[in-house]
Design a protein around this motif. Sequence first.
Motif, mmCIF file in Angstrom:
data_model
loop_
_atom_site.group_PDB
_atom_site.id
_atom_site.type_symbol
_atom_site.label_atom_id
_atom_site.label_comp_id
_atom_site.label_asym_id
_atom_site.label_seq_id
_atom_site.Cartn_x
_atom_site.Cartn_y
_atom_site.Cartn_z
ATOM 1 N N PHE A 132 0.790 -1.181 0.003
ATOM 2 C CA PHE A 132 -0.065 0.113 -0.001
ATOM 3 C C PHE A 132 0.763 1.237 -0.005
ATOM 4 O O PHE A 132 0.664 2.105 -0.766
ATOM 5 N N HIS A 133 1.916 1.256 0.904
ATOM 6 C CA HIS A 133 2.880 2.562 0.918
ATOM 7 C C HIS A 133 3.621 2.643 -0.302
ATOM 8 O O HIS A 133 3.594 3.656 -0.780
ATOM 9 N N ARG A 134 3.792 1.617 -0.836
ATOM 10 C CA ARG A 134 4.723 1.594 -1.882
ATOM 11 C C ARG A 134 3.885 2.226 -3.250
ATOM 12 O O ARG A 134 4.493 2.926 -3.861
ATOM 13 N N HIS A 135 2.676 1.634 -3.276
ATOM 14 C CA HIS A 135 1.573 2.177 -4.256
ATOM 15 C C HIS A 135 1.538 3.722 -4.291
ATOM 16 O O HIS A 135 1.644 4.638 -5.156
ATOM 17 N N VAL A 136 1.249 4.108 -3.089
ATOM 18 C CA VAL A 136 1.006 5.872 -2.842
ATOM 19 C C VAL A 136 2.347 6.372 -3.086
ATOM 20 O O VAL A 136 2.122 7.686 -3.886
ATOM 21 N N GLN A 137 3.530 5.940 -2.694
ATOM 22 C CA GLN A 137 4.772 6.853 -3.175
ATOM 23 C C GLN A 137 4.841 6.802 -4.627
ATOM 24 O O GLN A 137 5.100 7.528 -5.252
ATOM 25 N N GLY A 138 4.445 5.763 -5.135
ATOM 26 C CA GLY A 138 4.635 5.580 -6.646
ATOM 27 C C GLY A 138 3.718 6.446 -7.270
ATOM 28 O O GLY A 138 3.989 7.205 -8.154
ATOM 29 N N LEU A 139 2.367 6.908 -6.631
ATOM 30 C CA LEU A 139 1.548 7.830 -7.339
ATOM 31 C C LEU A 139 2.179 9.047 -7.400
ATOM 32 O O LEU A 139 2.069 10.158 -8.207
ATOM 33 N N LEU A 140 2.913 9.480 -6.074
ATOM 34 C CA LEU A 140 3.318 10.846 -5.908
ATOM 35 C C LEU A 140 4.788 11.025 -6.872
ATOM 36 O O LEU A 140 4.761 12.025 -7.493
ATOM 37 N N LYS A 141 5.493 10.030 -7.038
ATOM 38 C CA LYS A 141 6.503 9.978 -7.782
ATOM 39 C C LYS A 141 6.315 10.272 -9.181
ATOM 40 O O LYS A 141 6.904 11.037 -9.917
ATOM 41 N N LYS A 142 5.411 9.515 -9.777
ATOM 42 C CA LYS A 142 4.719 9.692 -11.027
ATOM 43 C C LYS A 142 4.484 10.950 -11.577
ATOM 44 O O LYS A 142 4.817 11.694 -12.452
ATOM 45 N N LEU A 143 3.743 11.678 -10.460
ATOM 46 C CA LEU A 143 3.338 13.262 -10.649
ATOM 47 C C LEU A 143 4.642 14.277 -10.701
ATOM 48 O O LEU A 143 4.508 15.022 -11.535
ATOM 49 N N SER A 144 5.359 13.909 -9.547
ATOM 50 C CA SER A 144 6.706 14.559 -9.593
ATOM 51 C C SER A 144 7.642 14.704 -10.705
ATOM 52 O O SER A 144 8.510 15.606 -11.084
ATOM 53 N N GLN A 145 7.460 13.461 -11.476
ATOM 54 C CA GLN A 145 8.270 13.314 -12.645
ATOM 55 C C GLN A 145 7.657 13.979 -13.932
ATOM 56 O O GLN A 145 8.320 14.190 -15.022
ATOM 57 N N GLY A 146 6.368 14.448 -13.576
ATOM 58 C CA GLY A 146 5.611 15.258 -14.845
ATOM 59 C C GLY A 146 6.038 16.768 -14.584
ATOM 60 O O GLY A 146 7.259 17.191 -13.982
ATOM 61 N N ASP A 147 5.124 17.718 -14.656
ATOM 62 C CA ASP A 147 5.535 19.167 -14.492
ATOM 63 C C ASP A 147 5.088 19.674 -12.951
ATOM 64 O O ASP A 147 4.979 20.942 -13.110
ATOM 65 N N THR A 148 4.684 18.604 -12.266
ATOM 66 C CA THR A 148 4.175 19.323 -11.076
ATOM 67 C C THR A 148 5.207 18.914 -9.653
ATOM 68 O O THR A 148 5.795 17.796 -9.819
ATOM 69 N N LEU A 149 5.481 19.826 -8.892
ATOM 70 C CA LEU A 149 6.236 19.655 -7.757
ATOM 71 C C LEU A 149 5.295 19.390 -6.791
ATOM 72 O O LEU A 149 4.470 19.910 -6.544
ATOM 73 N N VAL A 150 6.051 18.594 -6.122
ATOM 74 C CA VAL A 150 5.013 17.953 -4.957
ATOM 75 C C VAL A 150 5.884 18.238 -3.637
ATOM 76 O O VAL A 150 7.112 18.039 -3.280
ATOM 77 N N PHE A 151 4.984 19.020 -2.651
ATOM 78 C CA PHE A 151 5.629 19.298 -1.101
ATOM 79 C C PHE A 151 4.737 18.663 -0.199
ATOM 80 O O PHE A 151 3.568 18.664 -0.386
ATOM 81 N N MET A 152 5.480 18.175 0.636
ATOM 82 C CA MET A 152 4.729 17.275 1.670
ATOM 83 C C MET A 152 5.146 18.061 2.918
ATOM 84 O O MET A 152 6.294 18.212 3.451
ATOM 85 N N LEU A 153 4.036 18.567 3.873
ATOM 86 C CA LEU A 153 4.343 19.070 5.110
ATOM 87 C C LEU A 153 3.524 18.150 6.212
ATOM 88 O O LEU A 153 2.304 17.979 5.976
ATOM 89 N N PRO A 154 4.415 17.348 6.942
ATOM 90 C CA PRO A 154 3.882 16.502 7.740
ATOM 91 C C PRO A 154 2.776 16.698 8.985
ATOM 92 O O PRO A 154 3.051 18.001 9.251
ATOM 93 N N GLY A 155 1.887 15.988 9.060
ATOM 94 C CA GLY A 155 0.749 16.412 9.924
ATOM 95 C C GLY A 155 1.100 15.621 11.355
ATOM 96 O O GLY A 155 2.205 15.115 11.595
ATOM 97 N N ASN A 156 0.087 15.617 12.375
ATOM 98 C CA ASN A 156 0.098 15.006 13.563
ATOM 99 C C ASN A 156 0.198 13.441 13.617
ATOM 100 O O ASN A 156 0.691 12.714 14.388
ATOM 101 N N ARG A 157 -0.329 12.795 12.327
ATOM 102 C CA ARG A 157 -0.454 11.383 11.960
ATOM 103 C C ARG A 157 0.778 10.849 11.621
ATOM 104 O O ARG A 157 1.146 9.690 11.647
#
Length: 237
Positions: A54-79
Motif C-alpha cells: 500500500f505504501h509503495r503504491h501511494v509513494q509511486g503515485l506521488l513519484k509519477k506526478l513529480s516526474q511530470g510538470d508538477t512539484l510535490v511538497f509534503m508538510l507532515p501532520g500529527n499522524r
Amino acid sequence: MQLFISDLHLSERRPGTLTLFEHFIQSLAPQSEALYILGDFFDYWIGNDDQSAFHRHVQGLLKKLSQGDTLVFMLPGNRDFLLDEKFTQNSGATLIEDPHLITFNNASYLLMHGDTLCTQDWKYQIFRKLVRSRLFRQCFLSLSLSIRRKLAKNMRDKSRRSQAGRPYVLAYEPTVAQIFKTYPIDALLHGHTHEEKIYTYPLLDKKRFVLGEWTDTHGSYLKLDHTGVSLHPYSHP
Ligand SMILES: [Mn+2]
C-alpha cells in the motif's frame, strides 16, 4: 496554478479514499505547477521501513506526478510526522517545515497543518512537543515494526475514544491573531480541523482557509491562481 490538500488519512482500511485520490492525482493535479500536501496524508506513518504494498503504491503515485510538470511538497501532520528524507527519495515529494511561507503573484501565504493553532488543548501541545523530540524519534524508530504498529493503533484508538461525543478542537482565535501579527501574510492555509471553511478577518484584511477531510466520496482542495485562493469540494465525475 497551485493546489493544496490535507487530511486524506490514507490507509489500507480506506480503499475508497485512495480511489478518489488516485483520480485527483491523475486528472486535476497534473495541471498544477505544485501540489502541497498539508499533513495527515497518511492515517499513520511509523517509519520509512514500513514499506507495505500500500505504501509503495501511494509513494509511486506521488513519484509519477513529480516526474511530470508538477512539484510535490509534503508538510507532515500529527499522524505522519515521522515522514523523512527516505520518503522524499521514494515519492519525489519535498518535505517542508510547519509553518511554511510561500509567495504567489505578490501575495504571501502561510501553510500549516493546523494542530499548532489548537492551543486550548494544552495536553495535546505537551504531547506534540514530546513526540517531535529527537529522543522520542530515536527510541520509537528503534522498536520493531510490529511493536510500532501496535503503539500507533493504541494511540489512534485512544484519540478516537477521547474525541467521541466532543466537538472537534478548533483553532484558537488569539493564536491565529498572533500568527497574523508575526507573519506578513495575506492568508493562512491549513487543515487538521476538517472544517472546510473560509474565515475572514475584515479588520485585518486577511483570510484563513481551512481544508476538509477526504472520505470515499468527498475530497477537498484549495486552488491558488491569479484570482487568489479558492476552496473546492472534489468528487468522482
Ligand atoms: Mn491532523
